[in-house]
Enzyme design. Sequence first.
Site, mmCIF file in Angstrom:
data_model
loop_
_atom_site.group_PDB
_atom_site.id
_atom_site.type_symbol
_atom_site.label_atom_id
_atom_site.label_comp_id
_atom_site.label_asym_id
_atom_site.label_seq_id
_atom_site.Cartn_x
_atom_site.Cartn_y
_atom_site.Cartn_z
ATOM 1 N N CYS A 13 -7.757 20.436 -4.612
ATOM 2 C CA CYS A 13 -8.917 20.560 -4.085
ATOM 3 C C CYS A 13 -9.327 22.175 -4.137
ATOM 4 O O CYS A 13 -8.421 23.097 -3.675
ATOM 5 C CB CYS A 13 -9.027 20.236 -2.566
ATOM 6 N N LEU A 26 -47.850 9.915 -5.289
ATOM 7 C CA LEU A 26 -48.134 9.515 -6.801
ATOM 8 C C LEU A 26 -46.848 9.061 -7.388
ATOM 9 O O LEU A 26 -45.799 9.513 -7.239
ATOM 10 C CB LEU A 26 -48.938 10.391 -7.706
ATOM 11 N N ASP A 75 -34.928 23.846 -5.688
ATOM 12 C CA ASP A 75 -35.900 22.797 -5.884
ATOM 13 C C ASP A 75 -35.617 22.125 -7.076
ATOM 14 O O ASP A 75 -35.849 20.853 -6.980
ATOM 15 C CB ASP A 75 -37.293 23.240 -5.962
ATOM 16 N N LYS A 109 -52.648 18.246 -12.545
ATOM 17 C CA LYS A 109 -51.493 17.917 -11.180
ATOM 18 C C LYS A 109 -50.890 19.373 -11.051
ATOM 19 O O LYS A 109 -50.070 19.959 -11.700
ATOM 20 C CB LYS A 109 -50.401 17.300 -11.883
#
EC number: 6.5.1.2
Length: 671
Positions: free
Chosen positions: A410, A82, A32, A116
């Site tokens: 790579c 918000l 997150d 909040k």
Amino acid sequence: MKQIEQYIEQLRQQLRYWNFLYYAKDAPEVSDVEYDWLMMKLRELERQWPDLKTADSPTQHIGYKAQSKFRKVIHEVPMLSLDHIFNDTSFLAFDRRIRNRLQYGNNYLTYCCELKFDGIAVSLLYKHGKLIRAATRGDGHIGEDVTDNIRTICSIPLQLKDDGHIPRLIEIRGEVIMSEDAFRHLNETAKKNKSKRFANPRNAAAGSLRQVDPSITATRLLSFFCYGVGRIDSKKIPAAHLELLQQFKIWGLPVSNYRRYCVGHQEVLDFYSYVSKVRSKLGFNIDGIVIKVNALVQQQQLGFVARAPRWAIAYKLPANEQLTEIQNIDFQVGRTGIITPVARLKPVYISGAYISNASLHSFAEIKRLGLRIGDTVVIRLAGNIIPQIVNVVVSKRSIKTSPVLYPLYCPVCGSKVKQNNKEKTIICTAGMICSAQLKEALKHFVSRRAMNIYGMGGKIIDQLVDLKIIQNPVDLFRLNQDQLTCLKNMGQKKTKKLLDAIEYAKKTTFARFLYAIGIREIGETKAAYLADYYKHIDALMAADIESLTKIQDIGIIVATNVLNFFHNKHNIAIIEELCSPKIGIKFLSTLEKNNYFSGKNIVFTGTLAFLSREEAIDMLIALGARIRSSVSSKIDLLIAGKNTGFKLTKAKQLQIKIIEEAEFYQILGIR
């Protein structure tokens, strides 16, 4: 400007893809905090370059589309997000803007300030005081019906206390959270049972609320606090937000005691300072305070912007900082071949979450920090959510540290890399020969906003590429039952559904197809402009620079990218094969003679067996229909699935045309 525009579009595409994985597939591939850092970066760039902000940007949308495992709920009053601020100066600017809009001069405004909460926004619908429905926010317009799970939360009353003023209908809005004690207990139990552990209380609350089995939710000890109202049918409505919260308490709804009536900006700042001091003692996670204009009539005067009210703002608490160690630097390859360094950290607990990774975003950042493997660094959560390496503690550097070696090849396919000194990036040159780029390109191709192949998740694509079953998008449409059933967690039923979804995806819009094929800098909006101008792929493939630059938002650079894409023989071969009779991709259009739905006001009722409600809505919108949430005399058509409700009865009373699911698919031509 070119580099900025390219970078902004890359951020948008990455966030859309992460949204698809996290919300639609329940299969997140990043934490997150990594997601929130990228979102904050995008918001800041769009603020600095407002001309580059687009209507389809993730910053203009809220949350996620509802999943098919829950019934969809349309929010008649959208559940908005918000805007955020991070310092006193920004709040004073907000206060000044509000006073100017209200023509208040130097007079003090009154505010209601609250915590909040770091949880999941939900809507509770009460009819005559009885809880009849609960829904998640979803994308702000369509959420998930979680009524049965909400009923298991002890703090939520199933019947409001009657004080003689209960509205006929009221929609209470609030936040479902998990306390720190409940979170620790949940993870300790999970550890003993060797089951999944959650990274933080917010993830745990989200996962608990979205359980198919409510008995599992009941064991998770969730809490709830209400903070506002959506729809309300009542002649008597409080005049101020604080009065509304007090009325909630009278009805038996849980309201946080940490709220304050503030006169003028200084009292707001005092409350913010107070919350900063007591934050660690609350027993649950917050990430700031919410500041709302108290008078409801003033809220109505101020109104809303795209995704947020003008009369409220979230003042985020400062980032927490900790010392930790750089254990290694890994390199990730994105869809366009850009190689990004990622710091692997010795896990450290900050503000309710264990942080073990931090994206460095570019090799220039490594140089700026003077970073070495083994260094002790200061890490903080920018905005209280985004992991960010602030600096290196050089005084703690040991002789065992080693320099970060930039890759010459790579890390995935071994191909040579090239440096783009102008953009300060290192790029794998292999294209789709590189399995990492192929995987990311295919994940983008099948995503909800692109070809929308429902059920084709990232894990399935990873397996298909690793087993060399698919090497380009065409191979997706050649998949058969034997190839899919050999994959992990793919049984007969799941395979059948996925094959049906692949077949269904062949009917799409030209705009979705253009977005899916991955032309550099062509996001959803530009794809729609191209599709509207050229109408068909053949016309676009024959386009020249002059005609391309006549199109809205298509400049020389983007036009050149389009031309380069269609001058690539490999790309042409794939597109021709996708559109060939053998594969059979067809473009829906409001201009087709099969335009039965164009211009009609349509309502759905019941559950569809083949399509999700969201997929059906997307199809109809593409055909020019207007989707409505309730039945009235203005409705042209009701589409009825199984387990229909009151809408069907009302439609019959109003003599509205009703078609069942089978006829709906027949008209669409997809079954």
